[in-house]
Design an enzyme around this catalytic site. Structure first.
Site, short mmCIF file in Angstrom:
data_model
loop_
_atom_site.label_atom_id
_atom_site.label_comp_id
_atom_site.label_asym_id
_atom_site.label_seq_id
_atom_site.Cartn_x
_atom_site.Cartn_y
_atom_site.Cartn_z
N LYS A 1 0.88 -1.21 -0.02
CA LYS A 1 0.04 -0.10 -0.02
C LYS A 1 0.82 1.20 0.18
O LYS A 1 1.92 1.06 0.59
CB LYS A 1 -1.11 -0.04 1.18
CG LYS A 1 -2.16 0.60 1.02
CD LYS A 1 -3.20 -0.09 0.11
CE LYS A 1 -4.47 0.59 0.01
NZ LYS A 1 -5.46 -0.23 -0.74
N GLY B 1 -21.36 5.64 3.40
CA GLY B 1 -20.48 5.91 2.16
C GLY B 1 -20.65 5.68 1.08
O GLY B 1 -20.74 4.50 0.43
N VAL B 2 -21.22 6.64 0.02
CA VAL B 2 -21.77 6.39 -1.29
C VAL B 2 -20.70 7.04 -2.43
O VAL B 2 -21.07 7.91 -3.07
CB VAL B 2 -23.03 6.88 -1.47
CG1 VAL B 2 -24.12 5.96 -0.94
CG2 VAL B 2 -23.32 8.17 -0.89
N GLY B 3 -19.43 6.78 -1.97
CA GLY B 3 -18.46 7.15 -3.15
C GLY B 3 -18.41 6.36 -4.43
O GLY B 3 -19.49 5.79 -4.48
N VAL C 1 -17.47 3.29 -4.95
CA VAL C 1 -17.74 1.84 -4.70
C VAL C 1 -19.30 1.92 -4.22
O VAL C 1 -20.14 1.17 -4.56
CB VAL C 1 -16.87 1.33 -3.62
CG1 VAL C 1 -17.29 -0.23 -3.31
CG2 VAL C 1 -15.54 1.18 -4.35
N TYR D 1 -21.56 3.77 -4.61
CA TYR D 1 -22.55 4.26 -5.66
C TYR D 1 -22.95 3.10 -6.55
O TYR D 1 -24.13 2.69 -6.76
CB TYR D 1 -22.00 5.42 -6.40
CG TYR D 1 -22.87 5.91 -7.50
CD1 TYR D 1 -23.95 7.10 -7.31
CD2 TYR D 1 -23.17 5.13 -8.72
CE1 TYR D 1 -24.66 7.46 -8.32
CE2 TYR D 1 -24.15 5.69 -9.42
CZ TYR D 1 -24.87 6.86 -9.55
OH TYR D 1 -25.63 7.16 -10.55
#
Length: 334
Positions: free
Chosen positions: A59, A159-161, A163, A165
């Site tokens: 990472k 969390g609707v970023g 992914v 979404y």
């Protein structure tokens, strides 16, 4: 001067080169950034191993500070750093980075994936990450309710970023009852315009009466404070490092009777998408889907073993990943 301040963590390369995304994030200090990159790189090792991929875990983070932007110059400089690692680490898109950023990085290193599809790359991995989460939800539903249908199930997405979404899209197609929350009002408005959802105030979603709670934002959302207030049957989400303390919080979920599918298994679809790009020949979308579909049976196996042994799913899944890595180490030593 580009202002580049970056950390690359390589956790394990037993199965192949370390692969992991690049995050651009504003940390409290360098120690927090280091802690994050080490935890995330370890998770990538387990993710690759349990998904049957022939890569290790790594990472990278670029520390966001005032005045520091992801310019072409900065990304090229980061690419030069990756190139110096001589292929031991392969970088990809992640939180606050995208396929266009990877194009700039590729000008300084060969060891980059998540390139645009028009350049022969795998493109944005978010859609396949979401598909892996969806498949894992269906497996958990099958284990819990005897059917993998999600129609009518109350599912909360935190969390609707990108992914989140795509996950909303998949679950809407199956006619689930969706509840969403996000710290960004614009994201909530966009999702609400396109799909039938109920918006919930941040910080309250996990305690609502849900069938499935899906943490899809940043990590540590499952901890000693939030777990006792969970009001769901299943937790399956895309966020990395959902457990603030792996052993303790995995045990807490088990004690509370919540079915938890470990994040490094659930969100492996994005890594599968990216790693397929490393193979010779044109990028194969059908192969990506076939490999991601296998997460369904892996999830069922983890849940079955946890039920048989009365151990946490975190312990079971991590054990399977470590076992594969150790068996390869033993073979290499012979």
């Amino acid at each position: 001067m580009t202002g580049l301040q970056t950390i690359i963590g390589i956790h394990d390369t037993t199965l192949g080169p370390a692969v992991g995304g690049l995050r651009f994030y504003e940390y409290v200090d360098e120690r927090a950034a280091l802690k994050d990159v080490l935890r995330l790189s370890r998770g990538m090792t387990y993710k690759a191993a349990i998904a049957g991929l022939d890569v290790g875990g790594g990472k990278a983070v670029i520390i966001k500070k005032k005045g520091v932007e992801l310019t072409e110059a900065l990304l090229r400089k980061y690419g030069s750093f990756v190139e110096r690692l001589a292929g031991h680490y392969v970088t990809a898109a992640d939180y606050n980075t995208n396929v266009d950023h990877m194009v700039h990085i590729a000008k300084s290193t060969r060891h980059v994936i998540s390139l645009p599809t028009e350049l022969g790359g795998s493109g944005d991995p978010s859609g396949n990450t979401a598909y892996g989460v969806y498949i894992s939800m269906k497996a958990a539903a099958k284990k819990t309710w005897g059917t993998d249908s999600l129609t009518g199930k109350k599912i909360g997405i935190e969390g609707v970023g990108k992914v989140g979404y795509f996950l909303t899209q998949l679950l809407s197609q199956e006619k689930a009852a969706l509840y969403i929350t996000d710290l960004c009002p614009d994201r909530l408005r966009e999702v609400s315009r396109n799909y039938k959802v109920e918006v919930v105030l941040p910080g309250s979603l996990h305690s609502l009466p849900l069938d499935i709670y899906a943490p899809c934002a940043l990590g540590a959302s499952l901890n000693a404070e939030t777990i006792p207030s969970l009001n769901c049957a299943i937790v399956v989400g895309a966020a990395n490092n959902q457990l603030a303390h792996q052993e303790r919080d995995g045990a807490l979920l088990l004690k509370q009777g919540v079915v938890y599918v470990p994040d490094f298994l659930v969100n492996a679809g994005g890594l599968i998408n990216a790693v397929t790009e490393l193979e010779e020949g044109p990028f194969n979308k059908n192969l990506v889907r076939q490999r991601t579909d296998k997460l369904y049976n892996i999830c069922l196996h983890v849940l079955d073993e946890a039920a048989k042994t009365a151990r946490s799913t975190q312990e079971i899944a991590q054990g399977l990943a470590v076992e594969r890595i150790q068996s390869m180490k033993n073979a290499l030593l012979r």
